[in-house]
Design an enzyme around this catalytic site. Structure first.
Site, PDB file in Angstrom:
ATOM      1  N   SER A 117       0.583  -1.391  -0.092  1.00 39.55           N
ATOM      2  CA  SER A 117      -0.003  -0.072  -0.505  1.00 39.55           C
ATOM      3  C   SER A 117       0.842   1.092  -0.109  1.00 39.55           C
ATOM      4  O   SER A 117       1.862   1.777   1.274  1.00 39.55           O
ATOM      5  CB  SER A 117      -0.685  -0.284   0.529  1.00 39.55           C
ATOM      6  OG  SER A 117      -1.626   1.327   1.104  1.00 39.55           O
ATOM      7  N   HIS A 156      -1.151  -0.829  -4.282  1.00 36.79           N
ATOM      8  CA  HIS A 156      -2.727  -0.535  -3.863  1.00 36.79           C
ATOM      9  C   HIS A 156      -2.850   0.980  -3.501  1.00 36.79           C
ATOM     10  O   HIS A 156      -1.609   1.724  -2.710  1.00 36.79           O
ATOM     11  CB  HIS A 156      -2.941  -1.306  -1.997  1.00 36.79           C
ATOM     12  CG  HIS A 156      -4.357  -1.275  -1.428  1.00 36.79           C
ATOM     13  ND1 HIS A 156      -5.283  -1.625  -1.647  1.00 36.79           N
ATOM     14  CD2 HIS A 156      -3.600  -0.508  -0.297  1.00 36.79           C
ATOM     15  CE1 HIS A 156      -6.332  -1.136  -0.732  1.00 36.79           C
ATOM     16  NE2 HIS A 156      -5.739  -0.369  -0.124  1.00 36.79           N
ATOM     17  N   ASP A 206      -5.069   4.408  -1.934  1.00 30.01           N
ATOM     18  CA  ASP A 206      -5.930   4.613  -1.084  1.00 30.01           C
ATOM     19  C   ASP A 206      -6.049   5.952  -1.770  1.00 30.01           C
ATOM     20  O   ASP A 206      -5.067   6.315  -1.078  1.00 30.01           O
ATOM     21  CB  ASP A 206      -5.403   4.500   0.296  1.00 30.01           C
ATOM     22  CG  ASP A 206      -5.170   3.256   1.083  1.00 30.01           C
ATOM     23  OD1 ASP A 206      -6.353   2.194   1.054  1.00 30.01           O
ATOM     24  OD2 ASP A 206      -3.991   2.720   1.192  1.00 30.01           O
ATOM     25  N   MET A 219      -8.563   8.758  -0.586  1.00 33.94           N
ATOM     26  CA  MET A 219      -9.467   9.267   1.190  1.00 33.94           C
ATOM     27  C   MET A 219     -10.581  10.050   0.593  1.00 33.94           C
ATOM     28  O   MET A 219      -9.484  11.769   0.190  1.00 33.94           O
ATOM     29  CB  MET A 219      -9.026   9.450   2.289  1.00 33.94           C
ATOM     30  CG  MET A 219      -8.599   7.612   2.134  1.00 33.94           C
ATOM     31  SD  MET A 219      -7.739   7.737   3.934  1.00 33.94           S
ATOM     32  CE  MET A 219      -6.607   6.045   3.422  1.00 33.94           C
ATOM     33  N   HIS A 229      -8.799   1.759  -3.838  1.00 35.29           N
ATOM     34  CA  HIS A 229      -8.835   1.816  -2.803  1.00 35.29           C
ATOM     35  C   HIS A 229     -10.474   2.761  -2.993  1.00 35.29           C
ATOM     36  O   HIS A 229      -9.371   3.726  -2.094  1.00 35.29           O
ATOM     37  CB  HIS A 229      -8.403   1.256  -2.147  1.00 35.29           C
ATOM     38  CG  HIS A 229      -9.297   1.059  -0.626  1.00 35.29           C
ATOM     39  ND1 HIS A 229      -8.634   0.929   1.142  1.00 35.29           N
ATOM     40  CD2 HIS A 229     -10.540   1.384  -0.024  1.00 35.29           C
ATOM     41  CE1 HIS A 229      -9.574   0.930   1.314  1.00 35.29           C
ATOM     42  NE2 HIS A 229     -10.826   0.518   0.594  1.00 35.29           N
ATOM     43  N   MET A 275     -12.394   5.523  -0.671  1.00 28.98           N
ATOM     44  CA  MET A 275     -12.885   5.971   0.663  1.00 28.98           C
ATOM     45  C   MET A 275     -13.286   6.956   0.209  1.00 28.98           C
ATOM     46  O   MET A 275     -12.883   8.178   0.830  1.00 28.98           O
ATOM     47  CB  MET A 275     -11.864   5.520   1.536  1.00 28.98           C
ATOM     48  CG  MET A 275     -11.438   4.291   1.961  1.00 28.98           C
ATOM     49  SD  MET A 275      -9.618   4.071   2.762  1.00 28.98           S
ATOM     50  CE  MET A 275      -8.647   3.752   1.745  1.00 28.98           C
ATOM     51  N   MET A 305     -12.124  -4.680   5.707  1.00 28.38           N
ATOM     52  CA  MET A 305     -10.912  -3.416   6.128  1.00 28.38           C
ATOM     53  C   MET A 305     -10.424  -4.404   7.540  1.00 28.38           C
ATOM     54  O   MET A 305     -11.988  -4.529   8.453  1.00 28.38           O
ATOM     55  CB  MET A 305     -11.286  -2.183   6.393  1.00 28.38           C
ATOM     56  CG  MET A 305     -11.985  -1.301   5.236  1.00 28.38           C
ATOM     57  SD  MET A 305     -10.133  -1.533   4.714  1.00 28.38           S
ATOM     58  CE  MET A 305      -8.933  -0.627   5.847  1.00 28.38           C
ATOM     59  N   GLY A 323      -8.757   4.974   7.300  1.00 27.34           N
ATOM     60  CA  GLY A 323      -8.226   5.749   7.508  1.00 27.34           C
ATOM     61  C   GLY A 323      -6.900   6.170   7.397  1.00 27.34           C
ATOM     62  O   GLY A 323      -6.520   6.894   7.141  1.00 27.34           O
ATOM     63  N   PHE A 324      -6.362   5.912   8.016  1.00 29.08           N
ATOM     64  CA  PHE A 324      -4.975   5.848   8.331  1.00 29.08           C
ATOM     65  C   PHE A 324      -4.529   4.304   8.602  1.00 29.08           C
ATOM     66  O   PHE A 324      -4.664   3.234   8.339  1.00 29.08           O
ATOM     67  CB  PHE A 324      -4.815   6.327   9.795  1.00 29.08           C
ATOM     68  CG  PHE A 324      -5.453   7.280  10.018  1.00 29.08           C
ATOM     69  CD1 PHE A 324      -4.787   8.369   9.684  1.00 29.08           C
ATOM     70  CD2 PHE A 324      -6.726   7.524  10.409  1.00 29.08           C
ATOM     71  CE1 PHE A 324      -5.088   9.765   9.769  1.00 29.08           C
ATOM     72  CE2 PHE A 324      -7.546   8.330  10.441  1.00 29.08           C
ATOM     73  CZ  PHE A 324      -6.666  10.127  10.476  1.00 29.08           C
ATOM     74  N   GLY A 325      -2.901   4.447   8.065  1.00 30.16           N
ATOM     75  CA  GLY A 325      -2.073   3.357   8.072  1.00 30.16           C
ATOM     76  C   GLY A 325      -1.910   2.787   9.503  1.00 30.16           C
ATOM     77  O   GLY A 325      -1.894   3.764  10.526  1.00 30.16           O
ATOM     78  N   GLY A 326      -0.796   1.688   9.621  1.00 25.17           N
ATOM     79  CA  GLY A 326      -0.467   1.999  10.893  1.00 25.17           C
ATOM     80  C   GLY A 326      -1.027   1.013  11.866  1.00 25.17           C
ATOM     81  O   GLY A 326      -0.806   1.456  13.110  1.00 25.17           O
ATOM     82  N   ASP A 348      -7.369  -5.438   4.601  1.00 27.26           N
ATOM     83  CA  ASP A 348      -6.268  -4.693   4.448  1.00 27.26           C
ATOM     84  C   ASP A 348      -6.305  -3.770   6.349  1.00 27.26           C
ATOM     85  O   ASP A 348      -7.638  -3.672   6.119  1.00 27.26           O
ATOM     86  CB  ASP A 348      -7.602  -3.566   3.466  1.00 27.26           C
ATOM     87  CG  ASP A 348      -6.132  -2.035   3.502  1.00 27.26           C
ATOM     88  OD1 ASP A 348      -5.567  -1.835   3.970  1.00 27.26           O
ATOM     89  OD2 ASP A 348      -6.813  -0.902   2.408  1.00 27.26           O
ATOM     90  N   GLY A 349      -5.192  -3.805   6.591  1.00 29.79           N
ATOM     91  CA  GLY A 349      -5.024  -2.934   7.851  1.00 29.79           C
ATOM     92  C   GLY A 349      -4.235  -4.133   8.955  1.00 29.79           C
ATOM     93  O   GLY A 349      -5.335  -5.091   9.087  1.00 29.79           O
ATOM     94  N   GLY A 350      -3.500  -3.340   9.332  1.00 25.98           N
ATOM     95  CA  GLY A 350      -2.702  -4.291  10.240  1.00 25.98           C
ATOM     96  C   GLY A 350      -2.374  -5.401   9.788  1.00 25.98           C
ATOM     97  O   GLY A 350      -1.452  -6.348  10.645  1.00 25.98           O
ATOM     98  N   GLY A 381       0.745  -2.059   3.630  1.00 22.74           N
ATOM     99  CA  GLY A 381       1.501  -1.287   4.002  1.00 22.74           C
ATOM    100  C   GLY A 381       3.010  -0.572   5.082  1.00 22.74           C
ATOM    101  O   GLY A 381       3.858  -0.749   4.380  1.00 22.74           O
TER     102      GLY A 381
END
Ligand code: DX5
Ligand code: ZN
Length: 233
Positions: free
Chosen positions: A20, A45, A47, A49, A78, A80, A149, A154-157, A184-186, A206
């Site tokens: 990402s 990927h 993002d 937003m 993606h 959003m 998700m 909304g946010f990485g990390g 997607d996410g974590g 990401g």
């Protein structure tokens, strides 16, 4: 012509790591993309937003077009954003290969998924963290990419939420057999295995890629962790 779609070809690989770009160095995107290409990435990927569907703002179609100019990798976009029907054509023109819309933005996505397909892109449908599975389930067969998700979009990390894996298992059954089941996410070496076991074959990563020195080596580690979990079953 009856050639196989790029998504069903990738689905057969069982584990595809999709970096990402949200976690990339935006001042040096081309350099980052070259490192990912050299490391064996097949898909990027991106993002998008709008500060409305999600609290953050990122990039629009002009940035996708700039990326398209420097790489032939598949671009998994993606969206959003609210009212994605206003923008899918622009993102397709910019070079998106897949366009995924949130069920929270389009409660009945039948028409927009058809539109994305008619534009020549791969239609994807996204379930945000916290949205009940029932909202997306009736439309699962209409998408070639089903993205769950595993953090609030909304946010990485952010930290991975393992409770989404129940939804993934159900979506895997509802989806067409050649669909990509994306998460997607974590996602990182310690979480990817459980996602693979639940049926994910398309893993957005990401910070789990970009905080490493060597992106290629890190993508290999992630892939290995996923395959280890699959073979231990
Ligand atoms: C978050 C984005 C993700 C993000 C994931 O809303 O959709 O694609 O880049 O970042 P990590 O892998 O760091 O959780
Ligand atoms: Zn994303």
């Amino acid at each position: 012509m009856n050639s196989e779609s790029w998504t069903s070809r990738l689905a057969k690989e069982r584990v595809v790591i999709v970096p990402s770009l949200l976690a990339a160095d935006f001042a040096n995107l081309e350099r980052e993309i070259r490192k990912l290409e050299a490391g064996g990435a097949q898909v990027l990927h991106i993002d998008v937003m709008d500060g409305l569907l999600v609290p953050n703002i990122t990039v629009g179609a002009p940035v996708v077009a700039s990326i398209r100019k420097v790489t032939s990798l598949k671009l998994d976009v993606h969206l959003m954003i609210v009212e994605p029907e206003r923008y899918v054509e622009a993102f397709r023109k910019a070079g998106a290969d897949s366009l995924s819309v949130h069920i929270e933005a389009v409660p009945d996505p039948t028409e927009i998924l058809q539109k994305i397909r008619a534009l020549g892109a791969t239609p994807g449908l996204v379930l945000n963290y916290g949205t009940p599975l029932e909202k997306i389930a009736p439309y699962a067969q209409l998408a070639d990419v089903l993205l769950t998700m595993s953090v609030p979009a909304g946010f990485g990390g952010q930290k991975f939420h393992p409770d989404v894996l129940d939804s993934v298992r159900v979506l895997r059954k509802l989806a067409r057999p050649d669909a990509l089941i994306e998460i997607d996410g974590g996602i990182d070496v310690d979480t990817i295995g459980s996602a693979a076991e639940a049926g994910v074959n398309f893993f957005v990563v990401g910070t789990g890629v970009f905080r490493a020195e060597d992106y290629g080596a890190q993508m290999k580690l992630l892939k290995k962790a996923a395959f280890n979990a699959l073979s231990a079953r």
